[in-house]
Design a protein around this motif. Sequence first.
Motif, PDB file in Angstrom:
ATOM      1  N   UNK A   1       0.808  -1.232   0.000  1.00 40.77           N
ATOM      2  CA  UNK A   1       0.000   0.000   0.000  1.00 40.77           C
ATOM      3  C   UNK A   1       0.832   1.269   0.000  1.00 40.77           C
ATOM      4  N   UNK A   2       2.120   1.190   0.344  1.00 37.44           N
ATOM      5  CA  UNK A   2       2.972   2.371   0.359  1.00 37.44           C
ATOM      6  C   UNK A   2       3.472   2.749  -1.035  1.00 37.44           C
ATOM      7  N   UNK A   3       3.331   1.858  -1.997  1.00 35.24           N
ATOM      8  CA  UNK A   3       3.779   2.139  -3.366  1.00 35.24           C
ATOM      9  C   UNK A   3       2.649   2.832  -4.120  1.00 35.24           C
ATOM     10  N   UNK A   4       2.866   4.103  -4.462  1.00 35.75           N
ATOM     11  CA  UNK A   4       1.851   4.868  -5.201  1.00 35.75           C
ATOM     12  C   UNK A   4       1.954   4.653  -6.695  1.00 35.75           C
ATOM     13  N   UNK A   5       3.182   4.516  -7.187  1.00 35.82           N
ATOM     14  CA  UNK A   5       3.381   4.382  -8.621  1.00 35.82           C
ATOM     15  C   UNK A   5       4.445   3.355  -8.948  1.00 35.82           C
ATOM     16  N   UNK A   6       4.289   2.720 -10.113  1.00 36.79           N
ATOM     17  CA  UNK A   6       5.229   1.701 -10.565  1.00 36.79           C
ATOM     18  C   UNK A   6       5.922   2.204 -11.827  1.00 36.79           C
ATOM     19  N   UNK A   7       7.249   2.086 -11.843  1.00 31.29           N
ATOM     20  CA  UNK A   7       8.053   2.465 -13.005  1.00 31.29           C
ATOM     21  C   UNK A   7       8.529   1.189 -13.673  1.00 31.29           C
ATOM     22  N   UNK A   8       8.117   0.975 -14.921  1.00 36.77           N
ATOM     23  CA  UNK A   8       8.417  -0.264 -15.642  1.00 36.77           C
ATOM     24  C   UNK A   8       9.564  -0.040 -16.621  1.00 36.77           C
ATOM     25  N   UNK A   9      10.677  -0.750 -16.424  1.00 36.79           N
ATOM     26  CA  UNK A   9      11.831  -0.682 -17.317  1.00 36.79           C
ATOM     27  C   UNK A   9      12.181  -2.091 -17.764  1.00 36.79           C
ATOM     28  N   UNK A  10      11.187  -2.792 -18.288  1.00 38.56           N
ATOM     29  CA  UNK A  10      11.318  -4.173 -18.730  1.00 38.56           C
ATOM     30  C   UNK A  10      11.304  -4.223 -20.251  1.00 38.56           C
ATOM     31  N   UNK A  11      11.603  -5.377 -20.877  1.00 42.18           N
ATOM     32  CA  UNK A  11      11.562  -5.460 -22.342  1.00 42.18           C
ATOM     33  C   UNK A  11      10.203  -5.050 -22.917  1.00 42.18           C
ATOM     34  N   UNK A  12      10.235  -4.466 -24.110  1.00 41.50           N
ATOM     35  CA  UNK A  12       9.032  -3.879 -24.709  1.00 41.50           C
ATOM     36  C   UNK A  12       7.894  -4.888 -24.845  1.00 41.50           C
ATOM     37  N   UNK A  13       8.222  -6.153 -25.127  1.00 40.42           N
ATOM     38  CA  UNK A  13       7.153  -7.132 -25.343  1.00 40.42           C
ATOM     39  C   UNK A  13       6.388  -7.446 -24.062  1.00 40.42           C
ATOM     40  N   UNK A  14       6.922  -7.057 -22.898  1.00 37.90           N
ATOM     41  CA  UNK A  14       6.226  -7.297 -21.625  1.00 37.90           C
ATOM     42  C   UNK A  14       5.352  -6.119 -21.203  1.00 37.90           C
ATOM     43  N   UNK A  15       5.473  -4.993 -21.869  1.00 39.51           N
ATOM     44  CA  UNK A  15       4.837  -3.767 -21.386  1.00 39.51           C
ATOM     45  C   UNK A  15       3.320  -3.873 -21.288  1.00 39.51           C
ATOM     46  N   UNK A  16       2.671  -4.395 -22.327  1.00 39.79           N
ATOM     47  CA  UNK A  16       1.202  -4.420 -22.344  1.00 39.79           C
ATOM     48  C   UNK A  16       0.657  -5.164 -21.127  1.00 39.79           C
ATOM     49  N   UNK A  17       1.170  -6.347 -20.870  1.00 45.40           N
ATOM     50  CA  UNK A  17       0.650  -7.157 -19.755  1.00 45.40           C
ATOM     51  C   UNK A  17       0.968  -6.523 -18.412  1.00 45.40           C
ATOM     52  N   UNK A  18       2.181  -5.979 -18.252  1.00 50.32           N
ATOM     53  CA  UNK A  18       2.569  -5.417 -16.966  1.00 50.32           C
ATOM     54  C   UNK A  18       1.837  -4.107 -16.666  1.00 50.32           C
ATOM     55  N   UNK A  19       1.686  -3.262 -17.681  1.00 51.72           N
ATOM     56  CA  UNK A  19       0.936  -2.013 -17.477  1.00 51.72           C
ATOM     57  C   UNK A  19      -0.497  -2.322 -17.053  1.00 51.72           C
ATOM     58  N   UNK A  20      -1.127  -3.254 -17.747  1.00 48.14           N
ATOM     59  CA  UNK A  20      -2.504  -3.622 -17.403  1.00 48.14           C
ATOM     60  C   UNK A  20      -2.590  -4.144 -15.972  1.00 48.14           C
ATOM     61  N   UNK A  21      -1.647  -5.001 -15.579  1.00 45.08           N
ATOM     62  CA  UNK A  21      -1.662  -5.562 -14.232  1.00 45.08           C
ATOM     63  C   UNK A  21      -1.518  -4.466 -13.176  1.00 45.08           C
ATOM     64  N   UNK A  22      -0.645  -3.502 -13.440  1.00 47.43           N
ATOM     65  CA  UNK A  22      -0.457  -2.397 -12.488  1.00 47.43           C
ATOM     66  C   UNK A  22      -1.700  -1.528 -12.380  1.00 47.43           C
ATOM     67  N   UNK A  23      -2.312  -1.217 -13.513  1.00 46.03           N
ATOM     68  CA  UNK A  23      -3.511  -0.377 -13.501  1.00 46.03           C
ATOM     69  C   UNK A  23      -4.659  -1.079 -12.780  1.00 46.03           C
ATOM     70  N   UNK A  24      -4.824  -2.358 -13.035  1.00 46.58           N
ATOM     71  CA  UNK A  24      -5.899  -3.109 -12.370  1.00 46.58           C
ATOM     72  C   UNK A  24      -5.663  -3.172 -10.857  1.00 46.58           C
ATOM     73  N   UNK A  25      -4.397  -3.066 -10.447  1.00 42.40           N
ATOM     74  CA  UNK A  25      -4.086  -3.067  -9.017  1.00 42.40           C
ATOM     75  C   UNK A  25      -4.214  -1.672  -8.398  1.00 42.40           C
TER      76      UNK A  25
END
Length: 527
Positions: free
Chosen positions: A64-88
């Motif tokens: 709960x202390x994490x307000x925002x997530x910064x994603x610096x992963x390979x481009x092919x992972x972005x869609x799934x990881x962004x969606x997972x973060x937003x849903x959370x």
Amino acid sequence: MSPVDPKLAVVGTGYWGRNLVRNIHKLGALKTICDTNTGVLAEMLKSCPGAAGATSLGEVLTDPEVAGVVLATPAETHAALVKECLLAGKDVFVEKPICLSAEEGAKLTSLARQKKLILMVGHLLWYHPAVTRLRDLIVNGKLGKILYIYSNRLNLGKLRREENVLWSFAPHDISLILGLLGEMPDRVQAQGGNYLHQGIADVTVSTLSFPSGVRAHLFVSWLHPFKEQKLIVVGQDKMAVFDDTASWPRKLQLYAHTIEWPGNVPVAHKAEAEPVPVPEDEPLGLECRHFLECIRSRSKPLTDGEEAVRVLRVLNACQEALESCGPVKLVRPRVREDEYFVHETAIVDEGVEIGRGSKIWHFSHILSGSVLGERCNVGQNVAIGPRVTIGRGCKIQNNVSVYEGVTLEDDVFCGPSMVFTNVYNPRSHVSRMKELRPTLVKRGTTIGANATIICGCTLGEYCFIGAGAVVTMNVPRHALMVGNPAVQKGWVCSCGVRLMDDLSCPSCQAEYRNADGGLVQIPIGGE
């Protein structure tokens, strides 16, 4: 958690992830470093005292202390990881590209909007002080009419096997070109060569052709003997050179070259370079600061999901042209005409984008190159454009003209017969369209009937401009402005009710505190 001091988690600690960790830690905002490689994670934690470690995204998203997530992963992972973060329920800053598909990018942008979350994409150059200055020069007409843009992004190394050089190097320059011109290309061409890996282009040259007649060329390569990063903007009056490899005093230079036509023969006259002073700030640090400020103020990022989707559309078209060895027409995505309303007496020019659910009423005119967001209501006898951007949920009442140079963010209210200007000292016999001064009206602003906004001002989020007021300077967030010239007479809640002396709202019970640039709302339960 306080919105004044949001904490971030960085996911991925490759080359660029390490730079992000360094900058966010320096800002005092680093809560967690996440990487599946425990050895790398342990090394990073040693250099960032106080930061926590995690080996899975799930650990980050349940904190709960994490307000925002910064994603610096390979481009092919972005869609799934962004969606997972937003849903959370987490705000997201993802490195470019937002994902690999424009359609998927649009879905992610829509999801962030539905969840009322920040979605920012790492198009780094928009945070470079030299680019900020270059954009101001163009907006204010200092280069004259833009004729041509070209960019070189060349280096030896940083080779990829998962993506070609177009996708690795070109997003930054495409983002800049689209933003500086304020329009999308209608046709692209691209050629390239695969020298190190079959099927992976190491060198590409792309041409973007725009409806206004401007063309742009992009040359990218990771098989070049030295590093070169230049963007050159050729205007009718001056040429600008942004050289990111030059020393700070010469990162941005102007050339007042002229061409004369004696005897109908063109003769070029060269001028000396004129360095443009810019602050010596690290762009990545400024980008990270911007993300934190967007979290605090809940404001729209400069490089949001919509901007990233536009870049993706151009990248996809360039890739298609690269594969087909022929030109590709870029079809502007349009909402079906049955999904917005235009009165039969209204005029909408070619090249206008209208968002779903918007309404345009009697005798109004939307000029070419303008973008109208979703759920806008445009009253009678309104003129918008050319090349004006209006956000979602805006209400523009009767007899208002939104001229070129004016930008409205989401949920702006423009009262009947209020006035925007875009030239500071107009004369009917002197053309000053090259001297436009930009006006930015930020989210939630209300402008009362018959008010006048003098060009060159920024109106802060949720400020309230009283009827008949004449605004001649920047306005803080939530400020109540009245009179001629307008002066501040108090503060206004985001619900539109004037705040009491203790900065609380008597209607919705929201509470505020003073901060740089105006007021910031205090979350329920206190900071």
